[in-house]
Design a protein around this motif. Structure first.
Motif, PDB file in Angstrom:
ATOM      1  N   THR A   1       0.817  -1.218   0.000  1.00 51.75           N
ATOM      2  CA  THR A   1       0.000   0.000   0.000  1.00 51.75           C
ATOM      3  C   THR A   1       0.851   1.268   0.000  1.00 51.75           C
ATOM      4  O   THR A   1       0.323   2.364  -0.184  1.00 51.75           O
ATOM      5  CB  THR A   1      -0.960   0.030   1.208  1.00 51.75           C
ATOM      6  N   ARG A   2       2.159   1.137   0.229  1.00 45.70           N
ATOM      7  CA  ARG A   2       3.067   2.290   0.232  1.00 45.70           C
ATOM      8  C   ARG A   2       3.959   2.210  -1.005  1.00 45.70           C
ATOM      9  O   ARG A   2       5.037   1.627  -0.969  1.00 45.70           O
ATOM     10  CB  ARG A   2       3.915   2.299   1.503  1.00 45.70           C
ATOM     11  N   LEU A   3       3.499   2.794  -2.081  1.00 45.14           N
ATOM     12  CA  LEU A   3       4.180   2.685  -3.363  1.00 45.14           C
ATOM     13  C   LEU A   3       5.475   3.495  -3.397  1.00 45.14           C
ATOM     14  O   LEU A   3       5.544   4.591  -2.840  1.00 45.14           O
ATOM     15  CB  LEU A   3       3.271   3.154  -4.491  1.00 45.14           C
ATOM     16  N   VAL A   4       6.460   2.933  -4.077  1.00 39.77           N
ATOM     17  CA  VAL A   4       7.709   3.631  -4.353  1.00 39.77           C
ATOM     18  C   VAL A   4       7.523   4.476  -5.617  1.00 39.77           C
ATOM     19  O   VAL A   4       7.978   5.606  -5.700  1.00 39.77           O
ATOM     20  CB  VAL A   4       8.868   2.625  -4.548  1.00 39.77           C
ATOM     21  N   ALA A   5       6.832   3.900  -6.610  1.00 35.70           N
ATOM     22  CA  ALA A   5       6.603   4.592  -7.880  1.00 35.70           C
ATOM     23  C   ALA A   5       5.408   3.957  -8.576  1.00 35.70           C
ATOM     24  O   ALA A   5       5.021   2.829  -8.281  1.00 35.70           O
ATOM     25  CB  ALA A   5       7.832   4.495  -8.770  1.00 35.70           C
ATOM     26  N   SER A   6       4.854   4.708  -9.507  1.00 34.07           N
ATOM     27  CA  SER A   6       3.808   4.181 -10.375  1.00 34.07           C
ATOM     28  C   SER A   6       4.031   4.747 -11.768  1.00 34.07           C
ATOM     29  O   SER A   6       4.752   5.734 -11.938  1.00 34.07           O
ATOM     30  CB  SER A   6       2.416   4.537  -9.845  1.00 34.07           C
ATOM     31  N   SER A   7       3.425   4.116 -12.750  1.00 33.58           N
ATOM     32  CA  SER A   7       3.614   4.606 -14.114  1.00 33.58           C
ATOM     33  C   SER A   7       2.454   4.206 -15.008  1.00 33.58           C
ATOM     34  O   SER A   7       1.698   3.280 -14.701  1.00 33.58           O
ATOM     35  CB  SER A   7       4.920   4.080 -14.716  1.00 33.58           C
ATOM     36  N   TRP A   8       2.352   4.934 -16.096  1.00 32.21           N
ATOM     37  CA  TRP A   8       1.491   4.582 -17.223  1.00 32.21           C
ATOM     38  C   TRP A   8       2.428   4.307 -18.380  1.00 32.21           C
ATOM     39  O   TRP A   8       3.392   5.049 -18.597  1.00 32.21           O
ATOM     40  CB  TRP A   8       0.579   5.742 -17.613  1.00 32.21           C
TER      41      TRP A   8
END
Length: 139
Positions: A121-128
């Motif tokens: 639940t604690r993201l380091v990064a996200s992307s599209w």
């Protein structure tokens, strides 16, 4: 070919960066993992942003390939672009990433990817990431 698990192949770049298919979830979506090591370190004690970006890209490719295989499609995957949001510093521990295919049309696919360490639940990064779907090469 790269490392395989349940038929998923990772390219040599992924192997060089220490990535592997950790496990497969929800109907065959691979979760890609990368251990912390000197080759992925940026500033002392933290992952390099490029290593995180590479992990996100590999997870996007793996998720899209799994979806296309499920559909029985032989499309070639060509990246169009990637947009990355770095949310917090990646520290000296195993990092995971999983892609979700939002849309896989006849010519374009859109994939959302999330990366985390320890607590999902604690993201380091996200992307599209957007891909062009090209017909298979004829020999």
């Amino acid at each position: 070919m790269g490392q395989t698990m349940n038929g998923f192949h990772l390219p040599p770049y992924a192997r060089t960066m220490g990535m592997e298919v950790d496990h497969v979830e929800d109907g065959g979506v691979p979760v890609i993992a990368m251990d912390f090591a000197g080759r992925v370190q940026g500033r002392p004690g933290f992952l390099h942003g490029g290593a995180i970006g590479g992990l996100l890209e590999m997870a996007a490719h793996a998720a899209l390939r799994a979806e296309l295989d499920r559909q029985g499609s032989a499309f070639r995957i060509k990246p169009i672009n990637i947009s990355i949001e770095y949310l917090r510093g990646g520290v000296e521990e195993r990092t995971f990433a999983r892609g979700e295919v939002i849309r896989a049309g006849r010519r374009v696919a859109n994939v959302r990817v999330e990366a985390w360490q320890g607590d999902r639940t604690r993201l380091v990064a996200s992307s599209w990431m957007n891909f062009l779907l090209a017909p298979p090469k004829e020999n």
